[in-house]
Design a protein around this motif. Structure first.
Motif, short mmCIF file in Angstrom:
data_model
loop_
_atom_site.label_atom_id
_atom_site.label_comp_id
_atom_site.label_asym_id
_atom_site.label_seq_id
_atom_site.Cartn_x
_atom_site.Cartn_y
_atom_site.Cartn_z
N SER A 243 0.83 -1.21 0.00
CA SER A 243 0.00 0.00 0.00
C SER A 243 0.86 1.26 0.00
CB SER A 243 -0.92 0.02 1.21
OG SER A 243 -1.89 -0.98 1.12
N ALA B 250 2.33 1.79 -3.38
CA ALA B 250 1.30 2.20 -4.33
C ALA B 250 0.71 3.57 -4.00
CB ALA B 250 0.18 1.16 -4.37
N CYS C 50 -1.13 4.24 -1.35
CA CYS C 50 -2.42 4.06 -0.67
C CYS C 50 -2.22 4.15 0.84
CB CYS C 50 -3.03 2.71 -1.02
SG CYS C 50 -3.30 2.47 -2.78
N THR C 51 -3.32 4.20 1.54
CA THR C 51 -3.25 4.26 3.00
C THR C 51 -3.88 3.05 3.67
OG1 THR C 51 -5.31 5.51 3.07
CG2 THR C 51 -3.26 6.79 3.02
N SER C 52 -4.29 2.07 2.90
CA SER C 52 -4.94 0.90 3.49
C SER C 52 -3.94 0.01 4.21
CB SER C 52 -5.67 0.11 2.42
OG SER C 52 -4.75 -0.44 1.51
#
Length: 135
Positions: free
Chosen positions: A46, A49, A51-53
């Motif tokens: 994540s 990429a 992202c924050t998940s």
């Protein structure tokens, strides 16, 4: 099919140290380490990429591993003679959390090195206290 040799591993020292002992406490540490390692790999992907998940799952997994480590070490030692180790584990855990919140991959990797070393050191120390050989 994923190649396990190419999968990111964030807790190799901890898993190796806990895997050497056959007792229930070490198995609990090993199980939590495997879970935290999977959560770290997901969180790492994540981060890469953008992202924050995965942050909360990772923090929960790390907390569970720290708790299992405390249980293995024994609360009395953990709060007494092991307080330096407890602080190292806690500080590294917080450093990982900060790195994830900031999206800082380099800090994430460095913090995991420190966390892995801190937890593995506790596991080896416990095994030495119990008179178990560590190879």
């Amino acid at each position: 099919m994923p190649n396990p040799a190419r999968e990111p591993t964030f807790l190799p020292l901890t898993m190796a140290a806990a895997g050497e002992a056959g007792d229930e406490g070490a198995r609990a540490v090993r199980d939590r380490a495997e879970s935290a390692d999977r959560a770290a790999a997901d969180c790492w992907l994540s981060l890469v990429a953008g992202c924050t998940s995965g942050r909360q799952a990772l923090i929960t997994s790390l907390h569970d591993l720290s708790e299992a480590t405390c249980g293995y070490a024994g609360l009395r030692w953990w709060l007494g003679h092991g307080s330096l180790h407890r602080r190292r584990v806690s500080d590294a855990e917080h450093r990982i959390d900060d790195a994830v919140r900031e999206g800082d991959g380099a800090e994430f990797a460095e913090a995991f090195i420190g966390y892995d070393q801190a937890v593995a050191t506790v596991v080896v120390h416990v095994q030495n206290r119990l008179g178990k050989s560590v190879t």
